[in-house]
Write an enzyme that holds these catalytic residues in place. Structure first.
Site, PDB file in Angstrom:
ATOM      1  N   TYR A 150      -4.991   2.855  -1.574  1.00 13.91           N
ATOM      2  CA  TYR A 150      -3.757   2.047  -1.384  1.00 13.91           C
ATOM      3  C   TYR A 150      -4.521   0.450  -1.099  1.00 13.91           C
ATOM      4  CZ  TYR A 150      -0.099  -0.770   0.570  1.00 13.91           C
ATOM      5  OH  TYR A 150       0.975  -1.768   0.886  1.00 13.91           O
ATOM      6  N   SER A 193      -0.674  -7.081   1.730  1.00 17.34           N
ATOM      7  CA  SER A 193      -0.557  -6.339   2.911  1.00 17.34           C
ATOM      8  C   SER A 193      -1.623  -6.632   3.940  1.00 17.34           C
ATOM      9  CB  SER A 193      -0.807  -4.823   2.545  1.00 17.34           C
ATOM     10  OG  SER A 193      -0.557  -3.949   3.705  1.00 17.34           O
ATOM     11  N   LYS A 236      -4.550  -3.457  -3.093  1.00 15.79           N
ATOM     12  CA  LYS A 236      -4.222  -4.694  -2.661  1.00 15.79           C
ATOM     13  C   LYS A 236      -5.086  -5.844  -2.823  1.00 15.79           C
ATOM     14  CE  LYS A 236       0.190  -3.776  -1.864  1.00 15.79           C
ATOM     15  NZ  LYS A 236       1.092  -4.032  -2.855  1.00 15.79           N
TER      16      LYS A 236
HETATM   17  P1  NAD Z   1       9.673   0.545  -1.743  1.00 10.33           P
HETATM   18  O1  NAD Z   1       8.836   1.749  -2.265  1.00 10.33           O
HETATM   19  O2  NAD Z   1      10.842   0.360  -0.879  1.00 10.33           O
HETATM   20  O3  NAD Z   1       9.690  -0.675  -2.966  1.00 10.33           O
HETATM   21  C1  NAD Z   1       9.032  -0.481  -4.029  1.00 10.33           C
HETATM   22  C2  NAD Z   1       9.835  -0.473  -5.405  1.00 10.33           C
HETATM   23  O4  NAD Z   1       8.991  -0.508  -6.520  1.00 10.33           O
HETATM   24  C3  NAD Z   1      10.555   0.705  -5.356  1.00 10.33           C
HETATM   25  O5  NAD Z   1      11.810   0.567  -5.349  1.00 10.33           O
HETATM   26  C4  NAD Z   1       9.825   1.507  -6.499  1.00 10.33           C
HETATM   27  O6  NAD Z   1      11.004   2.477  -7.142  1.00 10.33           O
HETATM   28  C5  NAD Z   1       9.343   0.437  -7.372  1.00 10.33           C
HETATM   29  N1  NAD Z   1       8.335   0.861  -8.250  1.00 10.33           N
HETATM   30  C6  NAD Z   1       7.286   1.525  -8.089  1.00 10.33           C
HETATM   31  N2  NAD Z   1       6.402   1.618  -8.917  1.00 10.33           N
HETATM   32  C7  NAD Z   1       6.753   0.898  -9.872  1.00 10.33           C
HETATM   33  C8  NAD Z   1       6.713   0.808 -11.329  1.00 10.33           C
HETATM   34  N3  NAD Z   1       5.576   1.266 -11.982  1.00 10.33           N
HETATM   35  N4  NAD Z   1       7.617   0.239 -12.362  1.00 10.33           N
HETATM   36  C9  NAD Z   1       8.763  -0.382 -11.637  1.00 10.33           C
HETATM   37  N5  NAD Z   1       9.062  -0.210 -10.424  1.00 10.33           N
HETATM   38  C10 NAD Z   1       8.424   0.390  -9.773  1.00 10.33           C
HETATM   39  O7  NAD Z   1       8.409  -0.382  -0.636  1.00 10.33           O
HETATM   40  P2  NAD Z   1       8.528  -1.869  -0.172  1.00 10.33           P
HETATM   41  O8  NAD Z   1       8.429  -1.300   1.442  1.00 10.33           O
HETATM   42  O9  NAD Z   1       9.827  -2.426  -0.497  1.00 10.33           O
HETATM   43  O10 NAD Z   1       7.364  -2.377  -0.445  1.00 10.33           O
HETATM   44  C11 NAD Z   1       7.134  -3.554  -1.546  1.00 10.33           C
HETATM   45  C12 NAD Z   1       5.952  -4.069  -1.590  1.00 10.33           C
HETATM   46  O11 NAD Z   1       5.326  -4.537  -0.666  1.00 10.33           O
HETATM   47  C13 NAD Z   1       4.756  -2.861  -2.183  1.00 10.33           C
HETATM   48  O12 NAD Z   1       4.216  -3.423  -3.126  1.00 10.33           O
HETATM   49  C14 NAD Z   1       4.246  -2.424  -0.969  1.00 10.33           C
HETATM   50  O13 NAD Z   1       2.774  -2.171  -1.190  1.00 10.33           O
HETATM   51  C15 NAD Z   1       4.022  -4.009  -0.351  1.00 10.33           C
HETATM   52  N6  NAD Z   1       4.157  -3.822   1.099  1.00 10.33           N
HETATM   53  C16 NAD Z   1       4.964  -2.936   2.022  1.00 10.33           C
HETATM   54  C17 NAD Z   1       4.866  -2.965   3.337  1.00 10.33           C
HETATM   55  C18 NAD Z   1       5.672  -1.847   4.182  1.00 10.33           C
HETATM   56  O14 NAD Z   1       5.273  -1.584   5.141  1.00 10.33           O
HETATM   57  N7  NAD Z   1       6.887  -1.834   3.754  1.00 10.33           N
HETATM   58  C19 NAD Z   1       3.550  -3.627   3.816  1.00 10.33           C
HETATM   59  C20 NAD Z   1       3.025  -4.305   2.934  1.00 10.33           C
HETATM   60  C21 NAD Z   1       3.047  -4.455   1.834  1.00 10.33           C
HETATM   61  C1  UD1 Z   2       0.642   1.050   7.810  1.00  3.78           C
HETATM   62  C2  UD1 Z   2      -0.254   1.499   6.546  1.00  3.78           C
HETATM   63  C3  UD1 Z   2      -0.616   0.080   6.166  1.00  3.78           C
HETATM   64  C4  UD1 Z   2       0.577  -0.763   5.730  1.00  3.78           C
HETATM   65  C5  UD1 Z   2       1.413  -1.022   6.879  1.00  3.78           C
HETATM   66  C6  UD1 Z   2       2.733  -1.829   6.511  1.00  3.78           C
HETATM   67  C7  UD1 Z   2      -1.416   3.427   7.284  1.00  3.78           C
HETATM   68  C8  UD1 Z   2      -2.613   4.256   7.863  1.00  3.78           C
HETATM   69  N1  UD1 Z   2      -1.510   2.249   7.193  1.00  3.78           N
HETATM   70  O1  UD1 Z   2       0.065   0.475   8.788  1.00  3.78           O
HETATM   71  O2  UD1 Z   2      -1.585   0.289   4.843  1.00  3.78           O
HETATM   72  O3  UD1 Z   2      -0.115  -2.204   5.274  1.00  3.78           O
HETATM   73  O4  UD1 Z   2       1.799   0.551   7.246  1.00  3.78           O
HETATM   74  O5  UD1 Z   2       3.573  -1.429   7.555  1.00  3.78           O
HETATM   75  O6  UD1 Z   2      -0.412   4.232   7.069  1.00  3.78           O
HETATM   76  N2  UD1 Z   2       2.614   5.856  14.600  1.00  3.78           N
HETATM   77  C9  UD1 Z   2       2.979   7.007  15.581  1.00  3.78           C
HETATM   78  N3  UD1 Z   2       3.801   7.817  15.234  1.00  3.78           N
HETATM   79  C10 UD1 Z   2       4.468   8.330  14.007  1.00  3.78           C
HETATM   80  C11 UD1 Z   2       4.203   7.003  12.930  1.00  3.78           C
HETATM   81  C12 UD1 Z   2       3.095   5.950  13.335  1.00  3.78           C
HETATM   82  O7  UD1 Z   2       2.619   6.859  16.594  1.00  3.78           O
HETATM   83  O8  UD1 Z   2       5.072   8.995  13.586  1.00  3.78           O
HETATM   84  C13 UD1 Z   2       1.769   4.863  15.196  1.00  3.78           C
HETATM   85  C14 UD1 Z   2       0.703   4.612  14.318  1.00  3.78           C
HETATM   86  O9  UD1 Z   2      -0.427   5.414  14.813  1.00  3.78           O
HETATM   87  C15 UD1 Z   2       0.138   3.115  14.545  1.00  3.78           C
HETATM   88  C16 UD1 Z   2       1.702   2.405  14.455  1.00  3.78           C
HETATM   89  O10 UD1 Z   2       2.467   3.585  14.980  1.00  3.78           O
HETATM   90  O11 UD1 Z   2      -0.218   3.106  15.984  1.00  3.78           O
HETATM   91  C17 UD1 Z   2       2.160   2.120  13.253  1.00  3.78           C
HETATM   92  O12 UD1 Z   2       2.094   2.944  12.248  1.00  3.78           O
HETATM   93  P1  UD1 Z   2       2.630   2.594  10.958  1.00  3.78           P
HETATM   94  O13 UD1 Z   2       4.208   2.175  10.940  1.00  3.78           O
HETATM   95  O14 UD1 Z   2       2.352   3.746  10.071  1.00  3.78           O
HETATM   96  O15 UD1 Z   2       1.856   1.378  10.359  1.00  3.78           O
HETATM   97  P2  UD1 Z   2       0.527   1.065  10.119  1.00  3.78           P
HETATM   98  O16 UD1 Z   2      -0.343   2.253  10.467  1.00  3.78           O
HETATM   99  O17 UD1 Z   2       0.071  -0.100  11.027  1.00  3.78           O
END
Ligand code: NAD
Ligand code: UD1
Length: 349
Positions: free
Chosen positions: A156, A132, A160
């Site tokens: 969190y 991330s 990572k």
């Molecule tokens: P998500 O929660 O939709 O998907 C994660 C999946 O993992 C879920 O289906 C959950 O049920 C499963 N899971 C969690 N713990 C588990 C376990 N112990 N065993 C088996 N399955 C398990 O999230 P996502 O947005 O699809 O994210 C996927 C990955 O990407 C995560 O590792 C997250 O940290 C990373 N990531 C997400 C974002 C984002 O904003 N969505 C940003 C950066 C990194």
């Molecule tokens: C968040 C996570 C980050 C993760 C990333 C992936 C936090 C602090 N960080 O980042 O670890 O890697 O998601 O997608 O949660 N905002 C509003 N109103 C809301 C929600 C958000 O104004 O209701 C603003 C936030 O202040 C920020 C921007 O929107 O400025 C994006 O927020 P968000 O979607 O939560 O993502 P990040 O904070 O960038």
């Protein structure tokens, strides 16, 4: 098209997982999903099957299981020959990780270590890992370049960061490991069919799911956290990336991993390289949805950076990958998903 290798997709029932599984199946891969459904529902995989059709669905199997449970992993690896792993499974809510760090260390760290132990035992040493942009902390400079010093701002983020370091150590000790660490910026949007999308449980923390729930009437107004940042409109800037671009990024990373034995352990940013402010995002969403979103200007959210966006040069150069979609397409597909499924995969509770 003949079928290719079999890929384990941990967390494949989740938001990014389901979109990636569709692209893998369409590309000819066989896919085994392992998910404990902690933050997902099986209906999401039913939609994946519907989208790819009956023939490609034969190449998808689902295993209800937990990466923290070695028996679940053993059972899967002993019965199925897996050629590589895309490891999405994990918890991702920053606030929850601050309140309950052990849940994050157990799930993300212990779970991943178990997975790697079993991968090594079955000689499956090709890994694409979900990292991330959180590993850049509050960057001193933008755009974020892969060789910046890494920082963690919360438990969190620490998981990572540790998992990136663990991956580096694994490769140092045994060069048979080929590992690609993908650092996602802010994934949003949905499958263009409107059949798959993000379906968070409870009140969303992230901007786009919150906007969506305001637009469909589930929440009354959007809190805009921060309107006094040193940015053109005073709201914070992020690099939003369409989830389908992200899914394609995984497929190209996997192809490279399977073809080349000189990968090592390497990190790539997956972002667009462009920043969008919160207020710009609200305006873009209002345009595609035709809805006026009530907003409330609020103080900054603790721990938030002013502006974060990616340098995409390395991914372009080495993976040949570049995001195709802009904010308008991200909002269009998000709205299609939300307007067709205002309560996500389940009907109104
Ligand atoms: P998500 O929660 O939709 O998907 C994660 C999946 O993992 C879920 O289906 C959950 O049920 C499963 N899971 C969690 N713990 C588990 C376990 N112990 N065993 C088996 N399955 C398990 O999230 P996502 O947005 O699809 O994210 C996927 C990955 O990407 C995560 O590792 C997250 O940290 C990373 N990531 C997400 C974002 C984002 O904003 N969505 C940003 C950066 C990194
Ligand atoms: C968040 C996570 C980050 C993760 C990333 C992936 C936090 C602090 N960080 O980042 O670890 O890697 O998601 O997608 O949660 N905002 C509003 N109103 C809301 C929600 C958000 O104004 O209701 C603003 C936030 O202040 C920020 C921007 O929107 O400025 C994006 O927020 P968000 O979607 O939560 O993502 P990040 O904070 O960038």
């Amino acid at each position: 098209m003949g079928t290719k290798e079999r890929i384990l997709v941990s967390g494949g029932a989740g938001f990014i997982g389901t979109h990636t599984v569709v692209q893998l199946l369409k590309d000819g891969f066989k896919v085994s999903v392992l998910d404990n459904l902690d933050n997902a529902v099986q209906e999401a995989l039913d939609k994946v099957r519907e989208l790819v059709g009956p023939q490609l669905s034969n190449n998808l199997d689902f295993h209800l299981g937990d990466i923290r449970n070695l028996d679940d992993l053993e059972k899967l690896f002993s019965q199925t020959k897996l050629d590589a792993v895309i490891h999405f499974a994990g918890l991702k809510a920053v606030g929850e990780s601050v309140a309950n760090p052990m849940r994050y260390f157990d799930n993300n760290l212990v779970g991943s270590i178990n997975l790697y132990k079993v991968m090594a035992k079955y000689n499956c040493k090709k890994l694409v890992f979900s990292s991330s942009a959180t590993v850049y902390g509050q960057p001193d400079r933008i755009p974020c370049v892969e060789d910046f010093e890494l920082k963690a701002m919360n438990p969190y983020g620490r998981t990572k960061l540790f998992l990136e370091e663990i991956a580096q150590d694994l490769h140092k000790a045994d060069q048979k490991w080929r590992i690609i660490l993908l650092r996602y910026f802010n994934p949003i949007g949905a499958h263009e069919s409107g059949m798959l999308g993000e379906d968070p449980r409870g009140i969303p923390n992230n901007l786009m799911p919150y906007i969506t729930q305001v637009a469909v009437g589930r929440l009354p107004e959007l809190n805009v956290y921060g309107h006094d940042y040193p940015t053109p409109d005073g709201s914070a800037i992020r690099d939003y990336i369409h989830v389908m671009d992200l899914a394609d990024g995984h497929v190209v990373a996997l192809e490279k991993l399977l073809q080349r034995n000189d990968i090592g352990c390497v990190a790539y940013n997956l972002g667009t390289g462009r920043g969008t402010s919160v207020l710009e995002m609200v305006a873009a969403f209002e345009k595609v949805s035709g809805k006026k979103l009530p907003i409330k200007l609020c103080p900054r959210r603790a721990g938030d950076a002013t502006a974060v966006y990616a340098s995409t040069d390395k991914a372009e150069r080495e993976l040949g990958w570049k995001a195709k979609y802009g904010i308008d397409e991200m909002c269009r597909d998000q709205w299609k998903w939300a307007s067709q499924n205002p309560w996500g995969y389940q009907s109104k509770p």
